[in-house]
Scaffold this motif. Structure first.
Motif, PDB file in Angstrom:
ATOM      1  N   GLY A 114      78.047  25.602 112.492  1.00  0.00           N
ATOM      2  CA  GLY A 114      79.423  25.966 112.141  1.00  0.00           C
ATOM      3  C   GLY A 114      79.821  27.137 113.022  1.00  0.00           C
ATOM      4  N   ILE A 130      83.563  33.173 110.958  1.00  0.00           N
ATOM      5  CA  ILE A 130      82.485  34.018 110.434  1.00  0.00           C
ATOM      6  C   ILE A 130      81.316  34.060 111.421  1.00  0.00           C
ATOM      7  CG2 ILE A 130      81.236  32.299 109.022  1.00  0.00           C
ATOM      8  CD1 ILE A 130      82.025  35.895 107.940  1.00  0.00           C
ATOM      9  N   PHE A 138      75.671  24.777 116.821  1.00  0.00           N
ATOM     10  CA  PHE A 138      76.204  23.422 116.626  1.00  0.00           C
ATOM     11  C   PHE A 138      77.486  23.492 115.818  1.00  0.00           C
ATOM     12  CE2 PHE A 138      76.867  19.644 113.993  1.00  0.00           C
ATOM     13  CZ  PHE A 138      77.092  18.731 115.012  1.00  0.00           C
ATOM     14  N   ARG A 172      83.794  24.405 120.241  1.00  0.00           N
ATOM     15  CA  ARG A 172      83.623  25.682 119.521  1.00  0.00           C
ATOM     16  C   ARG A 172      82.191  26.203 119.711  1.00  0.00           C
ATOM     17  NH1 ARG A 172      86.956  24.419 113.907  1.00  0.00           N
ATOM     18  NH2 ARG A 172      88.739  23.531 115.001  1.00  0.00           N
ATOM     19  N   CYS A 177      77.184  28.256 108.482  1.00  0.00           N
ATOM     20  CA  CYS A 177      78.532  28.859 108.546  1.00  0.00           C
ATOM     21  C   CYS A 177      79.599  27.775 108.570  1.00  0.00           C
ATOM     22  CB  CYS A 177      78.658  29.726 109.787  1.00  0.00           C
ATOM     23  SG  CYS A 177      77.504  31.089 109.823  1.00  0.00           S
ATOM     24  N   THR A 178      79.316  26.673 107.902  1.00  0.00           N
ATOM     25  CA  THR A 178      80.253  25.553 107.855  1.00  0.00           C
ATOM     26  C   THR A 178      81.169  25.723 106.633  1.00  0.00           C
ATOM     27  OG1 THR A 178      78.531  24.402 106.650  1.00  0.00           O
ATOM     28  CG2 THR A 178      78.679  23.927 108.994  1.00  0.00           C
ATOM     29  N   HIS A 237      77.692  23.178 102.550  1.00  0.00           N
ATOM     30  CA  HIS A 237      76.590  24.151 102.462  1.00  0.00           C
ATOM     31  C   HIS A 237      75.321  23.532 101.887  1.00  0.00           C
ATOM     32  CE1 HIS A 237      79.367  27.976 102.451  1.00  0.00           C
ATOM     33  NE2 HIS A 237      79.534  27.219 103.513  1.00  0.00           N
ATOM     34  N   PRO A 295      80.691  30.461  99.367  1.00  0.00           N
ATOM     35  CA  PRO A 295      79.940  30.329  98.133  1.00  0.00           C
ATOM     36  C   PRO A 295      78.673  29.513  98.385  1.00  0.00           C
ATOM     37  CG  PRO A 295      81.701  28.710  98.182  1.00  0.00           C
ATOM     38  CD  PRO A 295      81.875  29.566  99.402  1.00  0.00           C
ATOM     39  N   GLY A 329      75.189  34.908 101.821  1.00  0.00           N
ATOM     40  CA  GLY A 329      75.905  35.956 102.565  1.00  0.00           C
ATOM     41  C   GLY A 329      76.924  36.760 101.770  1.00  0.00           C
ATOM     42  N   ASN A 379      78.190  39.828 101.486  1.00  0.00           N
ATOM     43  CA  ASN A 379      78.049  41.035 102.296  1.00  0.00           C
ATOM     44  C   ASN A 379      78.498  42.321 101.614  1.00  0.00           C
ATOM     45  OD1 ASN A 379      80.511  39.453 102.818  1.00  0.00           O
ATOM     46  ND2 ASN A 379      81.150  41.275 103.923  1.00  0.00           N
ATOM     47  N   TRP A 431      92.894  33.836 109.363  1.00  0.00           N
ATOM     48  CA  TRP A 431      91.524  34.255 109.695  1.00  0.00           C
ATOM     49  C   TRP A 431      90.697  33.127 110.323  1.00  0.00           C
ATOM     50  CZ3 TRP A 431      87.130  37.247 109.865  1.00  0.00           C
ATOM     51  CH2 TRP A 431      85.923  36.617 109.604  1.00  0.00           C
ATOM     52  N   TRP A 468      91.106  23.926 105.995  1.00  0.00           N
ATOM     53  CA  TRP A 468      90.205  23.364 104.971  1.00  0.00           C
ATOM     54  C   TRP A 468      90.131  24.305 103.759  1.00  0.00           C
ATOM     55  CZ3 TRP A 468      86.196  26.169 103.135  1.00  0.00           C
ATOM     56  CH2 TRP A 468      85.704  27.204 103.931  1.00  0.00           C
ATOM     57  N   PHE A 469      90.407  25.577 103.953  1.00  0.00           N
ATOM     58  CA  PHE A 469      90.373  26.534 102.843  1.00  0.00           C
ATOM     59  C   PHE A 469      91.375  26.142 101.743  1.00  0.00           C
ATOM     60  CE2 PHE A 469      88.382  29.498 105.909  1.00  0.00           C
ATOM     61  CZ  PHE A 469      87.492  30.201 105.094  1.00  0.00           C
ATOM     62  N   ARG A 522      87.375  20.389  99.907  1.00  0.00           N
ATOM     63  CA  ARG A 522      86.521  21.123 100.852  1.00  0.00           C
ATOM     64  C   ARG A 522      86.328  22.591 100.455  1.00  0.00           C
ATOM     65  NH1 ARG A 522      87.911  20.209 106.826  1.00  0.00           N
ATOM     66  NH2 ARG A 522      85.729  20.777 106.977  1.00  0.00           N
TER      67      ARG A 522
HETATM   68  N1  LIG Z   1      80.893  36.523 103.865  1.00  0.00           N
HETATM   69  C1  LIG Z   1      82.188  36.579 104.155  1.00  0.00           C
HETATM   70  O1  LIG Z   1      82.815  37.628 104.023  1.00  0.00           O
HETATM   71  C2  LIG Z   1      82.885  35.341 104.653  1.00  0.00           C
HETATM   72  C3  LIG Z   1      84.108  35.491 105.318  1.00  0.00           C
HETATM   73  C4  LIG Z   1      84.730  34.332 105.786  1.00  0.00           C
HETATM   74  C5  LIG Z   1      84.167  33.091 105.594  1.00  0.00           C
HETATM   75  N2  LIG Z   1      82.986  32.975 104.909  1.00  0.00           N
HETATM   76  C6  LIG Z   1      82.386  31.664 104.650  1.00  0.00           C
HETATM   77  O2  LIG Z   1      81.895  31.125 105.876  1.00  0.00           O
HETATM   78  C7  LIG Z   1      82.079  29.720 105.913  1.00  0.00           C
HETATM   79  C8  LIG Z   1      82.869  29.380 107.185  1.00  0.00           C
HETATM   80  O3  LIG Z   1      84.116  30.040 107.134  1.00  0.00           O
HETATM   81  P1  LIG Z   1      84.946  30.393 108.447  1.00  0.00           P
HETATM   82  O4  LIG Z   1      85.928  31.406 108.040  1.00  0.00           O
HETATM   83  O5  LIG Z   1      84.052  30.663 109.596  1.00  0.00           O
HETATM   84  O6  LIG Z   1      85.704  28.992 108.662  1.00  0.00           O
HETATM   85  P2  LIG Z   1      86.171  28.320 110.038  1.00  0.00           P
HETATM   86  O7  LIG Z   1      87.055  27.194 109.664  1.00  0.00           O
HETATM   87  O8  LIG Z   1      86.691  29.367 110.965  1.00  0.00           O
HETATM   88  O9  LIG Z   1      84.815  27.758 110.672  1.00  0.00           O
HETATM   89  C9  LIG Z   1      84.060  26.730 110.080  1.00  0.00           C
HETATM   90  C10 LIG Z   1      83.455  25.901 111.207  1.00  0.00           C
HETATM   91  O10 LIG Z   1      82.520  24.983 110.655  1.00  0.00           O
HETATM   92  C11 LIG Z   1      82.649  23.753 111.359  1.00  0.00           C
HETATM   93  N3  LIG Z   1      82.097  22.699 110.500  1.00  0.00           N
HETATM   94  C12 LIG Z   1      82.540  22.285 109.283  1.00  0.00           C
HETATM   95  N4  LIG Z   1      81.724  21.344 108.775  1.00  0.00           N
HETATM   96  C13 LIG Z   1      80.742  21.161 109.679  1.00  0.00           C
HETATM   97  C14 LIG Z   1      79.585  20.340 109.729  1.00  0.00           C
HETATM   98  N5  LIG Z   1      79.284  19.508 108.717  1.00  0.00           N
HETATM   99  N6  LIG Z   1      78.797  20.411 110.811  1.00  0.00           N
HETATM  100  C15 LIG Z   1      79.094  21.257 111.830  1.00  0.00           C
HETATM  101  N7  LIG Z   1      80.155  22.071 111.844  1.00  0.00           N
HETATM  102  C16 LIG Z   1      80.978  22.022 110.778  1.00  0.00           C
HETATM  103  C17 LIG Z   1      84.127  23.620 111.634  1.00  0.00           C
HETATM  104  O11 LIG Z   1      84.379  22.731 112.714  1.00  0.00           O
HETATM  105  C18 LIG Z   1      84.492  25.066 111.957  1.00  0.00           C
HETATM  106  O12 LIG Z   1      84.399  25.333 113.355  1.00  0.00           O
HETATM  107  C19 LIG Z   1      82.816  29.348 104.634  1.00  0.00           C
HETATM  108  O13 LIG Z   1      81.923  28.846 103.686  1.00  0.00           O
HETATM  109  C20 LIG Z   1      83.412  30.660 104.139  1.00  0.00           C
HETATM  110  O14 LIG Z   1      83.521  30.743 102.732  1.00  0.00           O
HETATM  111  C21 LIG Z   1      82.341  34.085 104.468  1.00  0.00           C
END
Ligand SMILES: NC(=O)c1ccc[n+]([C@@H]2O[C@H](COP(=O)([O-])OP(=O)(O)OC[C@H]3O[C@@H](n4cnc5c(N)ncnc54)[C@H](O)[C@@H]3O)[C@@H](O)[C@H]2O)c1
Length: 345
Positions: free
Chosen positions: A9, A13, A34, A40, A71-72, A77, A96, A121, A123, A160, A169-170, A175
């Motif tokens: 992912g 993040i 990946f 990406r 990080c997907t 997850h 989550p 995570g 944080n 973001w 997707w959010f 999803r």
């Molecule tokens: N800890 C934190 O403070 C925090 C902050 C933001 C996001 N997050 C979490 O991180 C995760 C990702 O969020 P984000 O903001 O980076 O979203 P994002 O949409 O920017 O990135 C997600 C990426 O995952 C890829 N993806 C989705 N399903 C996939 C799969 N099956 N295989 C490969 N790639 C896949 C998408 O193409 C995308 O590039 C979420 O679960 C989110 O809740 C956590």
């Protein structure tokens, strides 16, 4: 020995926290990225080094890879984490933990049956201000905490996430599933458990899609705001406000009100922790701020994960912690839907 890591992912993040923090950790090396959008993965490999893997299976089957960051998007997850643990990889999974209790339990089972670390995570626990505040509470600085208020809000994930779109997707029921409550509330409920060393026992809430619309102009299918009232096992009462519509400025503040004074966290930019006592004395702590969408500082999550692997330690945020926060958010959503308070088992 360096821990070889793959990041699955490659959105925001990964770009702003996981990849730079692995790159800065002397004991870690990014081996692969990946994403099912390969450009990406290529982008992050260009920025941080490592190769682009052709599939998740290629990562899972690579004996040279020790650990994986998941990080997907939320709905994936469970599947990715279980696969990685079953293949003997340590996993740092973003919050989550999963979109269902059954999913979280499947991840915990895979962890139990492996010799690997599974860390979630959350944080907020690693922010210096929260660590200081927890110590202050534990040392009795403000006496027994009676009430609290905490909030987490920003202008929404469409500002973001990698795809800056109303079709993020959010906003999808399938999803994201948990909406703003899950995106932000899971952090704050975990934080309250951490700060008070207490468990949340009862929860009531109101929520809804107040302002965000999809590309058809319809309200999004998940909540964009939720306000919860909670009671802990220890009898502390508090409010937890979560929002994707704090336009203009992010708010990540918490105030704990005790018998002898209050602790304010992230209410003041220079002094992230302030103590004000009923005897008129006060103390301010000049420490690092928390990571915001606009200002990324080191979260400490990656360093803690690598340290656990190297030293064989238990993760500071366990899968059980992830499960508890998920159950709390589900209870809040149920409370909002059924217009009643819900006892958390
Ligand atoms: N800890 C934190 O403070 C925090 C902050 C933001 C996001 N997050 C979490 O991180 C995760 C990702 O969020 P984000 O903001 O980076 O979203 P994002 O949409 O920017 O990135 C997600 C990426 O995952 C890829 N993806 C989705 N399903 C996939 C799969 N099956 N295989 C490969 N790639 C896949 C998408 O193409 C995308 O590039 C979420 O679960 C989110 O809740 C956590």
């Amino acid at each position: 020995m360096k821990i070889k890591v793959a990041i699955i992912g490659c959105g925001s993040i990964s770009e702003f926290r996981h990849a730079p923090e692995y790159a800065a950790n002397a004991h870690a090396e990014i081996a692969a990225f990946f994403d099912h959008n390969p450009e990406r993965a290529e982008r992050l490999a260009d920025m941080f080094g490592g190769k682009v893997a052709p599939s998740i299976d290629a990562i899972i089957e690579d004996p040279a890879i020790d650990a994986v960051s998941v990080c997907t998007s939320n709905e994936t997850h469970e599947e990715v984490t279980v696969k990685a643990l079953r293949a003997g990889k340590h996993v740092l999974c973003e919050k989550p933990i999963a979109i269902s209790v059954a999913g979280a339990r499947a991840m915990m089972k895979a962890e139990e049956e492996s010799d690997c670390v599974l860390m979630i995570g959350h944080n907020q626990r690693f922010s210096k201000a929260h660590i200081v505040a927890r110590r202050l509470v534990a040392s009795g600085e403000i006496g027994k905490v009676l009430t609290f208020q905490t909030t987490f809000g920003h202008s929404g994930p469409e500002h973001w996430a990698f795809e800056k779109s109303k079709d993020s997707w959010f906003f999808s029921k399938d999803r994201s599933v948990l909406g703003a409550a899950g995106d932000l509330g899971i952090h704050k409920l975990d934080l309250i458990r951490y700060l008070l060393e207490d468990e949340i026992a009862d929860i009531a809430a109101f929520g809804g899609a107040l302002h965000k619309t999809d590309s058809d102009g319809e309200p999004i299918a998940v909540n964009d705001n939720m306000v919860c009232i909670v009671k802990t096992e220890g009898g502390v009462l508090g409010t937890v406000s979560l929002s994707w519509t704090y336009y203009g400025e992010e708010d990540n503040s918490t105030t704990l009100y005790g018998e002898k004074g209050i602790v304010k966290i992230f209410a003041n930019e220079t002094y992230p922790v302030q103590v004000k006592r009923s005897d008129g004395t006060s103390r301010q702590y000049e420490i690092d701020g928390i990571q915001t969408n606009d200002s990324q500082t080191d979260s400490g999550v990656i360093d803690a994960f690598i340290d656990c692997i190297l030293k064989g330690k238990k993760p500071p945020v366990s899968a059980r912690d992830g499960l508890v926060s998920l159950k709390l958010i589900q209870a809040a959503m149920k409370a909002a839907e059924e217009r009643r308070s819900v006892r958390v088992k």
